[in-house]
Enzyme design. Structure first.
Site, PDB file in Angstrom:
ATOM      1  N   CYS A 163     -42.555  24.174 -24.636  1.00 57.83           N
ATOM      2  CA  CYS A 163     -42.636  24.679 -23.367  1.00 57.83           C
ATOM      3  C   CYS A 163     -41.661  23.902 -22.529  1.00 57.83           C
ATOM      4  O   CYS A 163     -41.644  22.664 -22.261  1.00 57.83           O
ATOM      5  CB  CYS A 163     -44.136  24.737 -22.803  1.00 57.83           C
ATOM      6  SG  CYS A 163     -44.275  24.082 -21.242  1.00 57.83           S
ATOM      7  N   CYS A 216     -43.252  21.896 -19.511  1.00 60.66           N
ATOM      8  CA  CYS A 216     -43.923  20.555 -20.041  1.00 60.66           C
ATOM      9  C   CYS A 216     -42.846  19.367 -20.144  1.00 60.66           C
ATOM     10  O   CYS A 216     -43.193  18.445 -19.857  1.00 60.66           O
ATOM     11  CB  CYS A 216     -44.573  20.882 -21.253  1.00 60.66           C
ATOM     12  SG  CYS A 216     -45.795  22.174 -21.338  1.00 60.66           S
TER      13      CYS A 216
END
Ligand SMILES: *[C@@H]1O[C@H](CO)[C@@H](O)[C@H](O)[C@H]1NC(C)=O
Ligand SMILES: *[C@@H]1O[C@H](CO)[C@@H](O)[C@H](O)[C@H]1NC(C)=O
Ligand SMILES: *[C@@H]1O[C@H](CO)[C@@H](O)[C@H](O)[C@H]1NC(C)=O
Length: 429
Positions: free
Chosen positions: A51, A54
């Site tokens: 992600c 992230c």
């Protein structure tokens, strides 16, 4: 059994060695975290390696861990693709999810992912919901450090106190709540009646509207009014709106007016976009009284949020107005860079008298289009985060799917041929 524990110990040693080696204070947590979650206070990031958001959070998270290193709050992270049991136990449905975990309670962080805001959040959550102010000069310190905070003044019993305390418990992740005596409050705020609840906001203070006649209200009504008041007042006049706080902002039941600009990775904004945002901000502060009742203003640094409202990729900067109860939005007809305060005023007036052109809404075709737009955008985000993994994840199933489709189609044709053949056989016999 013993052997097992020994392995565990080795694993822990290894994990610590690995984290200190890359000089990060972030603890790597596994499924075993579930056994120790009740011990002390934890600040945990749930993430997935693919992600993009992230990855962006990673350096910030390391700084947060460093800042909290000598406190009793432990900072960790969980790779949810490896430790799905933890992710499930904490109902993680999006990455990254940030949680403060205190005994059996957990609180999801929904603010901006900056080091300052994250540390403010931890500072709030690690204390009780309502903090006592016992020294007169403490209020000056609070004013200097917090643009907004709520204060209860007076004796701490009775219905107003109960309702204030329960609102503080609910909104602790989002705001500061204090309680103080009449003597201390008198030095800082004009006090008419006690007990009272007030909010200090951007160098002014406002009382909870029912402070002087709260005992005339039904308890349930008082509770509801105070909760709504807290949710309305906890936002600054011109806040930064993000995907995580927008759900709370639209609960104010006002039109949401957003100045949309694009921030780069270092949170910088191009000069002409900055100028546009400043122009809107000045307009908003000048007309605070006029629009306070019907409009909540804010600005957005990630255009994708505005894209999902408009279901279109609009060039920045621009202005968009959302009616959250109908999901309709309005966009001024003028070129955003030519917008003047007067033009914004006319635009908002035309929304107020419902003559402005309206887009979006909740009809079925619009809902389908919105779902499709969201799916397309998240897939694109995932691709940006990890192109290889995305192609494998979607490429493989698509490959299988086309194989299956192919065989189904072919099988159908073969079956059909067979069916045609058979009657002919029968006729012959
Ligand atoms: C007060 O109102 C809030 C929000 O509407 C609600 O969640 C809470 O349960 C209410 N509390 C009581 C005691 O009614
Ligand atoms: C949203 O639109 C509806 C229908 O046009 C209107 O009644 C309502 O007042 C609008 N919402 C706000 C926040 O004003
Ligand atoms: C609505 O507001 C706009 C902008 O102020 C104004 O030009 C228009 O005449 C108004 N329409 C009605 C029906 O009041």
């Amino acid at each position: 059994m013993l052997c097992n524990q020994w392995k565990c110990f080795l694993f822990l040693v290894f994990a610590f060695a690995a984290t200190t080696a890359d000089s990060s204070r972030v603890l790597e947590l596994s499924d075993r975290f579930l056994d120790v979650r009740n011990e002390g206070q934890w600040f945990v990031k749930f993430y997935a390696p693919w992600c993009a958001h992230c990855k962006k959070l990673e350096p910030v998270w390391a700084h947060v861990a460093q800042a909290l290193y000598n406190t009793n709050i432990r900072v960790g992270r969980v790779d949810c693709t490896r430790f799905s049991a933890v992710a499930q136990a904490f109902r993680v449905s999006a990455y990254p999810t940030i949680m403060f975990i205190k005994g059996p309670y957990d609180y999801v962080y929904t603010g901006d992912r900056t080091k300052e805001d994250l540390l403010h959040f931890v500072n709030r959550m690690s204390g009780p919901p309502v903090q006592q102010v016992t020294r007169p000069d403490s209020i000056d310190i609070l004013k200097a450090n917090n643009p907004i905070f709520f204060t209860y003044v007076g004796k701490q019993d009775g219905i107003l106190w109960d309702v204030f305390y329960s609102a503080a418990e609910s909104y602790q992740p989002h705001g500061y709540f204090y309680a103080t005596s009449v003597e201390i409050a008198k030095r800082h705020f004009g006090i008419d009646t006690v007990p009272a609840a007030l909010v200090y906001k951007e160098r002014s203070h406002y009382y909870f509207p029912y402070s002087d006649n709260f005992d005339l209200l039904e308890p349930a009504h008082l509770n509801e009014s105070l909760f709504r008041w807290v949710n309305e007042e906890r936002f600054p006049t011109f806040p930064k709106v993000t995907r995580s706080n927008i759900h709370h902002i639209v609960q104010t039941k006002k039109y949401l007016v957003l100045a949309v600009v694009e921030e780069n990775k270092l949170s910088e904004i191009a000069a002409h976009e900055q100028e546009f945002r400043d122009m809107v901000e000045i307009f908003v502060h000048k007309n605070k009284q006029k629009y306070h009742g019907r409009f909540q203003f804010g600005w957005v640094g990630t255009p994708d949020l505005a894209h999902s409202i408009a279901m279109d990729t609009l060039a920045t900067p621009h202005l968009i107005v959302l009616n959250a109860s109908t999901n309709e939005h309005h966009i001024p007809e003028d070129d955003p860079l030519q917008l003047t305060p007067e033009a914004i005023e006319l635009f908002l007036d035309s929304i107020h008298n419902q003559t402005a052109p309206t887009f979006g809404g909740n009809s079925l075709p619009v809902r389908i289009y919105r779902a499709w737009f969201e799916a397309k955008t998240s897939l694109y985000d995932m691709w940006l985060g990890n192109p290889v993994l995305t192609s494998v994840l979607f490429g493989l199933p698509l490959g299988f799917l086309s194989l299956i489709m192919y065989s189904i189609c072919c099988a159908d044709i073969l079956d059909a041929e067979e069916e045609e053949d058979e009657p002919r056989h029968e006729k012959k016999e």
